[in-house]
Design an enzyme around this catalytic site. Structure first.
Site, short mmCIF file in Angstrom:
data_model
loop_
_atom_site.label_atom_id
_atom_site.label_comp_id
_atom_site.label_asym_id
_atom_site.label_seq_id
_atom_site.Cartn_x
_atom_site.Cartn_y
_atom_site.Cartn_z
N GLY A 29 1.04 -1.39 0.16
CA GLY A 29 -0.01 -0.27 -0.23
C GLY A 29 0.85 1.18 0.23
O GLY A 29 2.19 0.94 0.09
N GLY A 34 5.49 4.21 -9.26
CA GLY A 34 5.93 3.08 -9.86
C GLY A 34 4.65 1.44 -9.26
O GLY A 34 5.01 1.01 -9.97
N HIS A 35 4.35 1.63 -8.07
CA HIS A 35 2.64 0.50 -8.67
C HIS A 35 2.38 0.89 -9.49
O HIS A 35 1.69 -0.29 -10.14
CB HIS A 35 2.51 0.86 -7.18
CG HIS A 35 3.31 0.52 -5.68
ND1 HIS A 35 3.38 1.98 -4.79
CD2 HIS A 35 3.62 -0.36 -5.61
CE1 HIS A 35 3.54 0.95 -3.66
NE2 HIS A 35 4.03 0.36 -3.61
N GLN A 62 8.25 -9.17 7.86
CA GLN A 62 9.23 -9.22 7.28
C GLN A 62 10.27 -7.77 7.86
O GLN A 62 10.29 -7.46 7.49
CB GLN A 62 8.75 -8.56 5.50
CG GLN A 62 8.24 -7.19 5.28
CD GLN A 62 7.56 -7.95 3.83
OE1 GLN A 62 6.25 -8.29 3.81
NE2 GLN A 62 7.85 -6.53 3.26
N GLY A 148 8.62 -6.01 -8.59
CA GLY A 148 9.73 -3.46 -9.09
C GLY A 148 10.86 -4.55 -9.42
O GLY A 148 11.39 -5.06 -8.23
N GLN A 149 11.65 -4.41 -10.29
CA GLN A 149 13.56 -4.05 -9.82
C GLN A 149 13.56 -2.86 -8.64
O GLN A 149 14.70 -3.55 -8.64
CB GLN A 149 13.92 -3.58 -11.32
CG GLN A 149 15.36 -3.89 -11.34
CD GLN A 149 15.44 -3.35 -12.46
OE1 GLN A 149 15.48 -3.49 -13.62
NE2 GLN A 149 17.32 -2.92 -11.84
N GLN A 154 14.43 -9.00 -3.98
CA GLN A 154 13.24 -9.95 -4.09
C GLN A 154 13.00 -10.39 -4.42
O GLN A 154 12.32 -11.65 -4.65
CB GLN A 154 12.55 -8.40 -2.90
CG GLN A 154 11.35 -8.86 -3.05
CD GLN A 154 10.26 -8.07 -2.49
OE1 GLN A 154 10.21 -7.94 -1.81
NE2 GLN A 154 9.60 -7.03 -3.02
N SER A 187 7.80 4.49 -0.96
CA SER A 187 6.74 4.93 0.04
C SER A 187 6.90 5.25 0.65
O SER A 187 6.77 6.18 1.45
CB SER A 187 5.71 3.50 0.21
OG SER A 187 5.29 2.75 -1.06
#
Ligand code: AMP
Length: 281
Positions: A29, A34-35, A62, A148-149, A154, A187
């Site tokens: 969220g 980007g999202h 996490q 996403g890069q 991740q 974010s």
């Protein structure tokens, strides 16, 4: 747009929705453009008869005990407006209790890639990421998942997870969307004061410098890493790492930088931690 707060609600929605394939974008969220680029890509992949499903879940497992889990922004109404504009079909927005039922004790070991770089600085982080994404994949059952890069380690670890655990999902990595000065959208950028925001641009400037040197034939790992750290340090950031690595193994190039290569940076500005990367071929 369908808003599902429980696993059974989402499963019911998924069963009732017609035909096409499901494309999934997991997020925490506090959505930004980007999202948006990931959701738009999902829309293209899903087509008009497929389903674009987005999860919004700030995953407690996490975050480390000293990290920003509690202060992580949760502007849910704004997020919904964005998702509607980006033409998502469904939002899965569970509570922590819904995702982690009392007594749930299983987790996924991210393997050796999970203990280097961010995994060394944030112990347990990638175990939490793998566990929650495995659970989300079991709920959403998408054909594809878009990552996403920007979060380079991740996306690499999650690609290994779906391969090693034979999960029937394709993982697509989408390019990093940047602010006009090159700062990767995040974010966490909203934590930055105006002065810090100006300083943060140095991360991309340093990465661009390294790419320029590399294109010019420079292969001295020490010189490239020192140049990256200096540029970011001079701007007032605290460098956690600034390295040239193999993009598939994350092996750090210690002497000579080979091809392919990813320059990876983690740095802090006050209490805000920023990461970024640039792949050079
Ligand atoms: P987050 O909400 O930060 O967990 O991010 C959700 C997804 O969006 C992850 O796959 C991120 O890598 C991706 N993402 C975050 N920032 C960007 C960006 N600036 N450009 C592209 N993808 C991004």
């Amino acid at each position: 747009m369908n808003i599902c707060k429980t696993i059974s609600e989402f499963r019911r929605y998924r069963r009732s929705a017609a035909g096409g394939k499901v494309i999934f974008v997991p997020t925490m969220g506090a959505l930004h453009e980007g999202h948006g680029s990931l959701v738009r890509m999902a829309r293209r992949l899903a087509g008009s008869d497929g389903i674009v499903a987005v999860s919004i879940f700030v995953n407690p497992t996490q975050f480390g005990p000293q990290e920003d889990f509690h202060k992580y922004p949760r502007p849910f109404e704004q997020d919904l407006a964005h998702l509607a504009a980006w033409e998502a079909d469904a939002v899965f927005f569970p509570s922590p209790e819904e995702m982690y039922a009392p007594g749930s004790a299983m987790s996924i070991d991210p393997g050796p890639l999970g203990s280097v770089l961010d995994g060394a600085i944030r112990p347990g982080h990638f175990r939490g990421v793998c566990t929650v994404v495995a659970k989300l994949l079991g709920i959403v059952e998408p054909a594809s998942m878009i990552l996403g890069q920007k979060d380079f380690q991740q996306q690499l670890i999650l690609k290994h997870m779906v391969r090693d655990l034979n999960m029937p999902v394709e993982v697509v990595t989408a390019p990093t969307l940047r602010e006009p000065d090159g700062l990767a959208m995040s974010s966490r950028n909203r934590y930055l004061s105006p002065d810090q925001r100006a300083q943060a641009g140095s991360i991309y400037q340093a990465l661009s410098w390294a790419r320029h040197e590399y294109s010019g034939g420079v292969r001295d790992a020490g010189a490239l890493e020192a140049g990256l750290s200096e540029r970011i340090g001079q701007a007032g950031l605290e460098v956690q790492y600034a390295l040239a690595c193999h993009p598939e193994t994350l092996e750090v190039y210690r002497q000579t930088v080979a091809t392919p290569c990813v320059f990876l940076i983690a740095a802090t500005l006050g209490t805000t931690r920023l990461i970024d990367n640039l792949v050079v071929a």
